[in-house]
Design a protein around this motif. Structure first.
Motif, PDB file in Angstrom:
ATOM      1  N   GLU A 133      70.693  31.242  66.958  1.00 54.72           N
ATOM      2  CA  GLU A 133      70.593  32.293  66.734  1.00 54.72           C
ATOM      3  C   GLU A 133      70.023  32.635  67.765  1.00 54.72           C
ATOM      4  O   GLU A 133      69.415  31.776  68.764  1.00 54.72           O
ATOM      5  CB  GLU A 133      69.265  31.807  66.144  1.00 54.72           C
ATOM      6  N   ARG A 164      66.815  24.000  56.294  1.00 58.40           N
ATOM      7  CA  ARG A 164      65.221  23.252  56.122  1.00 58.40           C
ATOM      8  C   ARG A 164      65.039  22.008  57.614  1.00 58.40           C
ATOM      9  O   ARG A 164      64.179  22.401  58.009  1.00 58.40           O
ATOM     10  CB  ARG A 164      64.536  22.754  54.987  1.00 58.40           C
ATOM     11  N   VAL A 167      64.898  23.629  60.683  1.00 54.32           N
ATOM     12  CA  VAL A 167      63.808  24.625  61.022  1.00 54.32           C
ATOM     13  C   VAL A 167      62.233  23.427  60.851  1.00 54.32           C
ATOM     14  O   VAL A 167      61.187  24.084  61.348  1.00 54.32           O
ATOM     15  CB  VAL A 167      63.518  26.048  60.738  1.00 54.32           C
ATOM     16  N   ASN A 168      62.413  22.538  60.358  1.00 51.97           N
ATOM     17  CA  ASN A 168      61.326  21.292  60.006  1.00 51.97           C
ATOM     18  C   ASN A 168      61.915  19.929  60.608  1.00 51.97           C
ATOM     19  O   ASN A 168      62.731  19.775  60.443  1.00 51.97           O
ATOM     20  CB  ASN A 168      61.312  21.341  58.957  1.00 51.97           C
ATOM     21  N   VAL A 278      57.889  24.559  57.822  1.00 47.08           N
ATOM     22  CA  VAL A 278      58.127  26.033  58.795  1.00 47.08           C
ATOM     23  C   VAL A 278      58.797  26.704  57.505  1.00 47.08           C
ATOM     24  O   VAL A 278      59.559  25.982  57.168  1.00 47.08           O
ATOM     25  CB  VAL A 278      58.485  25.394  59.489  1.00 47.08           C
ATOM     26  N   SER A 280      59.226  29.838  57.994  1.00 42.74           N
ATOM     27  CA  SER A 280      60.379  30.673  58.861  1.00 42.74           C
ATOM     28  C   SER A 280      60.227  30.891  60.451  1.00 42.74           C
ATOM     29  O   SER A 280      59.202  29.841  60.692  1.00 42.74           O
ATOM     30  CB  SER A 280      60.166  32.783  58.505  1.00 42.74           C
ATOM     31  N   ARG A 281      60.755  30.619  61.223  1.00 43.24           N
ATOM     32  CA  ARG A 281      60.779  31.207  62.435  1.00 43.24           C
ATOM     33  C   ARG A 281      61.813  31.716  62.590  1.00 43.24           C
ATOM     34  O   ARG A 281      63.419  31.700  62.641  1.00 43.24           O
ATOM     35  CB  ARG A 281      61.727  29.277  62.620  1.00 43.24           C
ATOM     36  N   GLY A 282      61.957  33.042  63.895  1.00 44.38           N
ATOM     37  CA  GLY A 282      62.459  33.567  64.227  1.00 44.38           C
ATOM     38  C   GLY A 282      63.574  34.435  62.820  1.00 44.38           C
ATOM     39  O   GLY A 282      62.384  35.310  62.222  1.00 44.38           O
ATOM     40  N   GLU A 329      58.741  36.807  58.270  1.00 39.26           N
ATOM     41  CA  GLU A 329      57.114  35.800  58.848  1.00 39.26           C
ATOM     42  C   GLU A 329      56.060  36.104  57.354  1.00 39.26           C
ATOM     43  O   GLU A 329      55.405  35.753  57.273  1.00 39.26           O
ATOM     44  CB  GLU A 329      56.745  36.218  60.542  1.00 39.26           C
TER      45      GLU A 329
END
Length: 398
Positions: A133, A164, A167-168, A278, A280-282, A329
């Protein structure tokens, strides 16, 4: 300004998102590790909260050709088929929620979604290994060296999601239950099971459900048992009829006759994932089982995947590439209200049975009936599109 959406996973959630965004200005690419279509596979029941948006996406005629409208659900005593409870799902029920319950093969729903997504939306044989990203986009890398670039990436890669894990931070939990799914030709299945109803048998630690699919030409079943020593692969283990007959010794002759008539049986482990911290991230977000593995109460796993896709599409549809991260988000925040509440309802059902000190099939039937009376409108009447930017804040969690 269009948004380039890269979806990892071409299951129900991923293809539903592609279908929901088809015809928009956005570009959607779905990466799938399997080189081609899955086996005919298992059945599922679509409830009105998924049937309504699928019809609005134009899938109504395709579903009508392959699905069986379900007249009701019957809970039978595990050993002799005595009727313990019946819930009508046609007539006033269908009118109340604006659509019927539909039983069909997962593969038939998948084919309809693929057609709605458009030719070329899904790229098979892409085993995703990494995601990078940056401030202005994402790059999804595959094992064969190919990459896909987009403004956002969506992890729709199931309960054991790679996206997943990126981001987690979570620990893998071994399977606690084994899920069998099978199909039998209708002419070989017991006559009782050819009727347009879902039949359920429930014991203290295991469960069977059966219903007609393929426009009535087949009967699908699902059976769950406690996990044994090994963790079965999702589609690799077949011909498990002998195992089923052993696991359900002393159970309904009707259910056992259905097992014996099966032409296909699949088997895999069901893993226990808690709430995903989490979503969503970015520029990355999760969809379907990758975000919220769902217990089978109210037949919601596939239906919540459809809801996720419709809700995410509503957030992305009017977004630009610069706004896409914020749209993800908002989607995650709104959807969590609903899926967290659904998980709470499922846990309330389990807690109510345990608190009563009676985990008999009759107790389960009474508790499930009360739960459906209390939550049916909230579950089946919900409109996922209303979770989009024009929705009422907080309504998704009721």
């Amino acid at each position: 300004m269009r948004v380039r959406v890269v979806v990892v996973g071409a299951g129900i959630a991923g293809t539903a998102l592609a279908a929901a965004l088809a015809g928009s200005r956005h570009e959607v690419v779905v990466l799938e590790q399997a080189p081609g279509p899955s086996p005919v596979g298992a059945g599922l029941v679509l409830t009105p909260n998924a049937v309504r948006p699928l019809r609005r996406l134009g899938l109504g005629p395709a579903l009508d050709r392959v699905a069986v409208p379900i007249a009701g659900r019957d809970v039978l005593r595990y050993d002799d088929d005595l009727l313990l409870g019946a819930t009508p799902q046609d007539g006033a029920h269908a009118e109340r929620y604006g659509a019927p319950n539909l039983a069909l093969l997962r593969a038939d729903l998948h084919a309809a979604l693929l057609a709605a997504a458009g030719e070329g939306a899904v790229r098979g044989g892409r085993y995703v290994t990494d995601l990078l990203e940056s401030s202005d986009g994402v790059t999804v890398r595959c094992a064969d060296g190919r990459s896909a670039h987009g403004d956002v990436a969506i992890g729709a890669d199931g309960a054991n999601s790679l996206i997943r894990s990126l981001v987690n931070t979570e620990r893998y939990r071994p399977a606690r239950r084994v899920l069998y799914r099978g199909l039998a030709p209708a002419e070989r299945a017991p006559a009782l099971l050819r009727e347009p109803r879902v039949r359920v048998w429930s014991g203290r630690d295991r469960y069977i459900a059966a219903y007609p699919v393929s426009a009535g030409r087949r009967v699908a079943f699902t059976a769950t048992v406690p996990a044994g020593a090994r963790d079965p692969d999702s589609w690799a283990v077949r011909g498990r009829v002998a195992d089923l007959l052993s696991a359900f010794a002393g159970w309904s002759p009707t259910a056992r006759a259905l097992f014996s008539a099966a032409e296909w049986v699949g088997m895999w482990g069901v893993h226990d994932h808690g709430p995903v911290p989490v979503w969503s991230r970015g520029r990355v977000a999760l969809l379907g089982d990758a975000a919220h593995p769902t217990l089978p109460f109210f037949a919601q796993p596939a239906n919540q995947a459809v809801e996720d896709a419709v809700a995410l599409a509503a957030h992305l549809r009017e977004a630009t590439s610069l706004e896409a991260g914020a749209a993800l988000e908002r989607y995650a925040r709104r959807r969590r209200q609903r899926t967290d509440r659904l998980r709470e309802v499922n846990e309330e059902i389990l807690a109510a049975v345990r608190a009563g000190g009676d985990d008999s099939p009759e107790a389960w039937t009474r508790t499930a009936a009360k739960a459906e009376d209390a939550h049916g409108d909230w579950i089946y009447g919900h409109e996922a599109e209303d979770e989009g930017p024009g929705g009422v804040p907080g309504d998704a969690g009721r």
